[in-house]
Design a protein around this motif. Structure first.
Motif, PDB file in Angstrom:
ATOM      1  N   ALA A   1      -8.147  14.597  22.727  1.00 16.10           N
ATOM      2  CA  ALA A   1      -8.947  13.784  23.637  1.00 16.10           C
ATOM      3  C   ALA A   1      -9.256  12.443  22.982  1.00 16.10           C
ATOM      4  O   ALA A   1      -9.615  12.385  21.801  1.00 16.10           O
ATOM      5  CB  ALA A   1     -10.239  14.506  23.986  1.00 16.10           C
ATOM      6  N   LEU A   2      -9.119  11.359  23.782  1.00 13.14           N
ATOM      7  CA  LEU A   2      -9.399  10.018  23.290  1.00 13.14           C
ATOM      8  C   LEU A   2     -10.562   9.416  24.089  1.00 13.14           C
ATOM      9  O   LEU A   2     -10.874   9.877  25.192  1.00 13.14           O
ATOM     10  CB  LEU A   2      -8.154   9.134  23.426  1.00 13.14           C
ATOM     11  N   PRO A   3     -11.193   8.381  23.561  1.00 20.13           N
ATOM     12  CA  PRO A   3     -12.309   7.752  24.295  1.00 20.13           C
ATOM     13  C   PRO A   3     -11.873   7.279  25.674  1.00 20.13           C
ATOM     14  O   PRO A   3     -10.719   6.910  25.902  1.00 20.13           O
ATOM     15  CB  PRO A   3     -12.679   6.559  23.396  1.00 20.13           C
TER      16      PRO A   3
ATOM     17  N   ARG B   1     -16.334   6.254  17.298  1.00 16.84           N
ATOM     18  CA  ARG B   1     -15.884   6.123  18.679  1.00 16.84           C
ATOM     19  C   ARG B   1     -14.865   7.204  19.057  1.00 16.84           C
ATOM     20  O   ARG B   1     -14.745   7.572  20.226  1.00 16.84           O
ATOM     21  CB  ARG B   1     -15.273   4.732  18.881  1.00 16.84           C
ATOM     22  N   HIS B   2     -14.129   7.720  18.068  1.00 14.75           N
ATOM     23  CA  HIS B   2     -13.076   8.699  18.361  1.00 14.75           C
ATOM     24  C   HIS B   2     -13.533  10.143  18.193  1.00 14.75           C
ATOM     25  O   HIS B   2     -12.730  11.067  18.326  1.00 14.75           O
ATOM     26  CB  HIS B   2     -11.855   8.432  17.483  1.00 14.75           C
ATOM     27  N   PHE B   3     -14.814  10.343  17.892  1.00 18.01           N
ATOM     28  CA  PHE B   3     -15.352  11.696  17.821  1.00 18.01           C
ATOM     29  C   PHE B   3     -16.647  11.740  18.616  1.00 18.01           C
ATOM     30  O   PHE B   3     -17.322  10.734  18.784  1.00 18.01           O
ATOM     31  CB  PHE B   3     -15.613  12.098  16.360  1.00 18.01           C
TER      32      PHE B   3
ATOM     33  N   SER C   1     -14.990  12.303  23.364  1.00 18.30           N
ATOM     34  CA  SER C   1     -13.730  12.144  22.627  1.00 18.30           C
ATOM     35  C   SER C   1     -13.336  13.478  22.027  1.00 18.30           C
ATOM     36  O   SER C   1     -13.548  14.529  22.633  1.00 18.30           O
ATOM     37  CB  SER C   1     -13.889  11.064  21.550  1.00 18.30           C
ATOM     38  N   GLU C   2     -12.795  13.460  20.821  1.00 16.33           N
ATOM     39  CA  GLU C   2     -12.286  14.674  20.201  1.00 16.33           C
ATOM     40  C   GLU C   2     -13.409  15.425  19.480  1.00 16.33           C
ATOM     41  O   GLU C   2     -14.363  14.820  18.998  1.00 16.33           O
ATOM     42  CB  GLU C   2     -11.153  14.307  19.220  1.00 16.33           C
ATOM     43  N   LEU C   3     -13.280  16.749  19.462  1.00 12.50           N
ATOM     44  CA  LEU C   3     -14.262  17.650  18.840  1.00 12.50           C
ATOM     45  C   LEU C   3     -15.679  17.381  19.338  1.00 12.50           C
ATOM     46  O   LEU C   3     -16.612  17.147  18.554  1.00 12.50           O
ATOM     47  CB  LEU C   3     -14.212  17.528  17.309  1.00 12.50           C
TER      48      LEU C   3
END
Length: 872
Positions: free
Chosen positions: A197-199, A335-337, A341-343
C-alpha cells in the motif's frame, strides 16, 4: 522499421532433448563445466553468439540441428549423464544434512543485488557478487537457503567510452522471458504477486520470478506489471538508480514485499518456512517490520513481536563509512507508513524510532537503514576481521557506555565460490593430482586448512599453466580493446597496433573494481614517468590491465576513469597498459586467472573485505595490496606483498597518496619484477613459482565461500534458529516486559563500594585477590543482573585492554539501604601495569549477550579514586 511489440518465441525441443530445458533453467550450469560443455556441443557458433547463455542458445539453434541431436546417441548419452548428475546434486544429502538437528529448517537471505552469472545481470559490484557466491556455496553445502531480491528491468548500466575517454552509460532493456527465470504461479496458473500500500490509496504490485541457483531458489520481485501505474512500474527499473523516494520504494518492496514473496513461495511449493532471516546490508531492513506486523496480527503487541523477530534475524554490514549507508528523510519514511499507507497497524512513531540516529553525532531527522538493521537483529557481523572492528567503532553509539570492542558485531570474513572463479585449466591440474571428485569437494565444500597436494605439482606444470592463462588473457584483451575502440569511433585501418598489445611473457598486473574515490584507481599514475619506466623496462617490463565502472552520478569517479584512459591511449605505452570498459563477470573470469599480480590500493581501512584478490589467488595470482579488508587478516610474505600505508592522523591526503605510490613503485622495481624474471638452475623462476604454490596451498582453503557459509551456519544461523525456537509468544512477552522493567529501573542501579584484599599497589604474578563489591539494584533483583569484575593490562591512560570478565556472586540478602554484596576472586594473571573495575549488566537467559540492551552501571569517578583500582 521498428517493431511495435516484442515477443519471446520459445523453441519446441524434441522429446529426447527435453532435459536440456531443465538444465538451462537451473543456474548450476554457470559453475558446472560438464553442463557448459554439453551446451557448447549443441552448436559452438550459437553458443558463442549467445554469450554462453543456454536459454538464449536454445532459442537460436536451428530446428534441423535439434532434430539431428535428437538422433545422436552419443549426445543423448551425455545429456542423460549430465541430467542424472543434476538430479543427484539436487536431491542427495550434502554437508548440511550431516550436521546436528539444531540447524534451521530454512534461511531467507535478502540482498539488493545478486551476481550469479553474466546471463542474469542483476549486480553492480562486490556486494552482489558476494551474494551470488553465498547462494552458490549454500547450494553446494545443502544449506536450505531461499534468496530474495529485485528484478531490475535495466539491470546495472553497460559501460562504454567516448573518443576522449569519458564514461558513457547504456541501459539495455531485459526481458524476463529471455532470462533463466520462470514466473512463480498460483495453483490456478495465474502469476503470483505481492502488493504494498502506498500513500493516497495507491498500490505497488510486483510479480515474483524464480531463478533456480542449484538447490537454492532465488525470488526476484518485478514491479513492471500492467496493474501498476506508470510511476510504480518503474520502481524496479534500475539497480541503484533514482532519487530518495525511488530508493525507499525499492527497499520497501525488497524487505516487506520480499517477506510476502517468501510466504507465497513456501505456501505454493511446501518449502519449509524460514526460521532465520539474513539481511545482506541495510537495504532489506524493512523485512523486520513486516515480520513484526505478522506477529501483531497473531495477537502479540509490538514490543513482544520485536523481540521475537530479533531472535531469528542476522544482519551483515558491508559498509566501512557512514556515507555508504542509505539514509532517508524522517518525513519521507513517515509518509509511507501508517494509517493510509503500508503496515497501518503499527504506530509510525515506533517505525521511525527503529531507524533514527538517536546517539551523539547522529542526525536526528534522518532514518538510517543500517541502524534499523542492527536494532532489528540480535546477531550482526562485518565481513572481515578488520571490518568487524571498524563497524564496532562506527556503530558504538548504539551501545553507549561500552568500549567499541564490546559492541555486539562480530565478523565472518567473506569468501568466493571457487567453482565459479577457478579457471578450468587450474581445476584440471588439481584434478590430475587428486581426482575430479576430490578436487570438486575441495573447492566447493572446503574444510581443510591446506591443500598439500599442490606441493606435488612439478614447477614446469605450474609455469606452463601460468603462461597459458596469461596468453588467454592477452587474446581476450585484444578482442575487447578492438571492440572498445570501434565504439569510440576508430576505423579498422587505425587498429593494427592492437595486435601487439600485451605480451604473454611479460609480468601482468590486474586492477579491476568499482571506481569510488577511496579505491584510488589512479594512484598508479602518481609519478607517470616512473610508471612509464616500469612499463617499458628493457629487461623487466610490466603490463597492466585495468577495468572498472564509476557510478553514473559520480562525475569525480568518471574523471578518474578518463584520466587513466588518456594515459593508456598514449602511443608510447598503449601496448603495456589498457583500460577495458564494461567490467562484469564474463570479463572477470578471464582477468583473474590471467594476471600474475592483483593490485589493490584503497585508503585503509575503507575496504570492508575486497574479494577480487581472493578470486585471483585461487588461480595462482599473487596479491600486491594495502593491508586492508581480508589482506590485513591473512597476509603473509609467502602470498604476495603488502603496500605500506601512511594513514597517520597528521598526514594530509595528498602526501599520503605520494608516500603510498612511492612504496608501490619501490616494491615493483626492487622486489616483484626481479623475482618474476629471475631464473634458477632449472631455467624457471623458482622463487616466484614457490610463492604461487604457497598461495594455492595455504591461502586457497581460507578464501572459499564454502568456508564462509559454514561459518555463517555454525556461528550465526544455528544460534539464531535456537533463539527463534525459544522465543514462543509467552517468552517474547516476558522478555519485552522484562526489558521495559529493567530500563525503567536502571537509573536506580549503581556500584556503591569496591574493596580488595590487596595491601599495596603491587603484587606478584599468580596472586589471587578477594574482591568485595556493594551494589544498589533499586527495584531490580539479583536475577535481573550480572555483576562482573573486569580486569587486564592498562595502557598509559589507564584503559583496560584485552579484558577478562568474571562474574561475581551475591552473598546474603540486601542490607537496610537495599544494597547487595557481591564477592569473587581476582586473579593477577599477567605482569606489568594491571587494572580492574566492576560493572553491572542486565542478565536474562534470552539475551545474546549482556551488552545487548546497551545498559551498564560502573563505579563513579569518586569511588574509583577512593578504591585505588590500579596496580603497577
Amino acid at each position: 522499421m521498428k517493431a511495435i511489440r516484442r515477443l519471446t518465441v520459445r523453441p519446441v525441443l524434441p522429446d529426447p532433448l527435453r532435459p536440456l530445458s531443465d538444465l538451462a533453467r537451473n543456474l548450476r550450469w554457470s559453475w558446472h563445466p560438464e553442463t557448459r560443455d554439453l551446451f557448447q556441443s549443441v552448436d559452438p557458433e550459437c553458443w558463442t553468439a549467445s554469450g554462453r547463455d543456454p536459454v538464449r542458445l536454445l532459442g537460436t539453434v536451428p530446428p534441423a540441428r535439434l532434430a539431428e541431436l535428437a538422433e545422436d546417441r552419443r549426445f543423448l548419452r551425455r545429456l542423460t549423464a549430465v541430467a542424472d548428475d543434476l538430479d543427484h546434486y539436487m536431491t542427495g544429502d550434502r554437508w548440511y544434512q550431516g550436521q546436528s538437528d539444531r540447524l534451521p529448517a530454512a534461511v531467507a537471505y535478502f540482498s539488493p543485488e545478486f551476481g550469479i552469472t553474466a546471463a542474469l545481470p542483476q549486480y553492480s559490484g562486490g556486494l552482489g557478487i558476494l551474494a551470488g557466491d553465498h547462494l552458490k556455496a549454500a547450494s553446494d553445502l545443502g544449506v536450505p537457503l531461499v534468496g530474495v531480491g529485485l528484478l531490475y528491468r535495466h539491470g546495472y548500466f553497460r559501460q562504454s567510452l567516448s573518443r576522449d575517454g569519458w564514461q558513457q552509460e547504456h541501459y539495455p532493456v531485459l526481458d524476463p522471458h529471455e532470462l533463466p527465470l520462470v514466473p512463480l504461479k498460483e495453483s490456478d496458473g495465474t502469476p503470483a504477486h505481492v502488493a504494498l500500500a502506498l500513500p493516497g490509496g495507491r498500490e505497488l504490485r510486483a510479480r515474483i520470478w524464480l531463478a533456480q541457483v542449484g538447490r537454492v531458489p532465488l525470488l526476484l520481485l518485478d514491479s513492471d506489471v500492467e496493474e501498476n501505474a506508470l510511476g510504480e512500474r518503474g520502481v524496479t527499473d534500475r539497480l541503484y538508480g533514482g532519487g530518495s523516494e525511488h530508493r525507499l520504494l525499492q527497499e520497501m518492496l525488497l524487505g516487506i514485499g520480499g517477506v510476502r514473496a517468501v510466504r507465497t513461495y513456501c505456501r505454493l511449493t511446501g518449502h519449509a518456512a524460514p526460521e532465520v532471516f539474513h539481511t545482506n546490508e541495510g537495504h532489506a531492513g524493512f523485512l523486520g517490520l513486516e515480520r513484526i506486523a505478522e506477529l501483531c496480527d497473531e495477537g502479540l503487541e509490538f514490543g513482544s513481536a520485536l523481540e521475537a523477530v530479533r531472535a531469528g534475524t542476522v544482519f551483515t554490514t558491508h559498509t566501512p563509512v557512514p556515507a555508504g549507508i542509505d539514509r532517508f528523510d524522517r518525513e519521507l519514511v513517515a509518509r509511507h507508513f501508517g494509517p493510509d499507507s503500508e503496515l497501518p497497524r503499527i504506530d509510525v512513531e515506533r517505525v521511525l524510532r527503529l531507524g533514527m540516529e538517536t546517539y551523539p553525532g547522529g542526525e536526528p531527522n534522518l532514518f538510517n537503514m543500517a541502524v534499523m538493521g542492527l536494532r532489528l537483529a540480535q546477531r550482526a557481523n562485518g565481513v572481515s576481521l578488520l571490518h568487524g572492528g571498524v563497524s564496532r567503532g562506527m556503530f558504538a553509539g548504539l551501545w553507549p557506555g561500552f568500549d567499541a570492542d564490546e559492541v555486539p558485531i562480530t565478523s565472518v570474513t567473506n569468501g568466493v565460490h571457487a567453482p565459479t572463479w577457478v579457471a578450468p585449466e587450474v581445476f584440471r591440474l588439481g584434478a590430475r593430482q587428486i581426482g575430479v571428485q576430490r578436487a570438486e569437494d575441495a573447492l566447493a565444500v572446503g574444510g581443510s586448512d591446506r591443500w598439500d597436494s599442490v606441493a606435488d605439482i612439478p614447477d614446469q606444470d605450474i609455469f606452463e599453466l601460468r603462461r597459458t592463462l596469461r596468453a588467454q588473457l592477452v587474446e581476450e584483451v585484444r578482442e575487447r580493446l578492438r571492440t572498445s575502440w570501434r565504439q569510440r569511433g576508430a576505423g579498422t585501418a587505425e587498429l593494427g597496433w592492437v595486435d601487439d598489445v600485451l605480451d604473454p611473457d611479460v609480468l601482468t598486473i590486474g586492477f579491476a573494481r568499482r571506481v569510488p574515490s577511496y579505491k584510488r584507481l589512479t594512484l598508479m599514475l602518481r609519478d607517470r614517468e616512473r610508471l612509464t619506466e616500469l612499463l617499458l623496462h628493457p629487461e623487466r617490463p610490466v603490463q597492466i590491465v585495468v577495468a572498472g565502472k564509476a557510478h553514473p552520478a559520480d562525475d569525480g569517479g568518471k574523471r578518474l576513469v578518463q584520466e587513466l584512459v588518456r594515459f593508456a591511449d598514449d602511443p608510447r605505452v598503449r601496448h603495456r597498459i589498457v583500460f577495458l570498459p564494461d567490467y562484469g563477470m564474463a570479463m572477470a573470469q578471464k582477468l583473474y586467472p590471467g594476471c600474475d599480480i592483483w593490485l589493490n590500493n584503497p585508503l585503509r581501512p575503507l575496504e570492508a573485505c575486497g574479494t577480487s584478490g581472493m578470486k585471483a589467488a585461487l588461480n595462482g595470482c599473487l596479491n600486491l595490496s594495502v593491508l586492508d579488508g581480508w589482506w590485513d587478516e591473512w597476509y603473509q610474505p609467502d602470498f604476495g606483498w603488502a603496500i605500506p600505508t601512511a594513514d597517520g592522523a597528521g598526514t594530509d591526503p595528498d602526501r599520503r597518496d605520494a608516500i603510498e605510490a612511492n612504496a608501490l613503485y619501490d616494491l615493483l622495481e626492487q622486489r616483484i619484477t626481479p623475482r618474476f624474471y629471475e631464473r634458477g638452475a632449472s631455467g624457471l623462476p623458482d622463487r616466484w613459482l614457490e610463492m604461487v604454490r604457497r598461495t594455492l596451498s595455504l591461502l586457497g582453503p581460507k578464501v572459499l565461500a564454502g568456508r564462509m557459509v559454514r561459518e555463517y551456519v555454525e556461528r550465526l544461523y544455528a544460534p539464531a534458529a535456537e533463539a527463534h525456537r525459544a522465543m514462543d509468544p509467552d517468552s517474547a512477552r516476558g522478555l519485552a516486559e522484562w526489558k521495559a522493567r529493567v530500563r525503567a529501573a536502571w537509573p536506580g542501579v549503581r556500584v556503591d563500594h569496591v574493596e580488595t584484599s590487596a595491601a599495596s599497589a603491587s603484587a606478584e604474578l599468580g596472586t589471587t585477590l578477594a574482591l568485595r563489591v556493594r551494589v544498589k539494584l533499586g527495584d531490580l533483583a539479583p536475577q535481573d543482573v550480572e555483576v562482573q569484575a573486569v580486569s587486564g593490562r592498562v595502557d598509559s591512560e589507564d584503559r583496560i585492554t584485552d579484558a577478562a570478565k568474571v562474574p561475581l556472586k551475591p552473598v546474603g540478602g540486601p542490607d537496610l539501604e537495599g544494597r547487595w554484596v557481591y564477592e569473587g576472586p581476582l586473579a593477577l594473571d599477567r605482569t606489568g601495569p594491571f587494572g580492574y573495575t566492576v560493572r553491572v549488566l542486565p542478565a536474562h537467559r534470552l539475551l545474546a549477550s549482556g551488552v545487548e540492551t546497551g545498559l551498564v552501571a560502573v563505579p563513579s569517578g569518586d569511588l574509583v579514586e577512593a578504591a585505588g583500582l590500579l596496580m603497577r
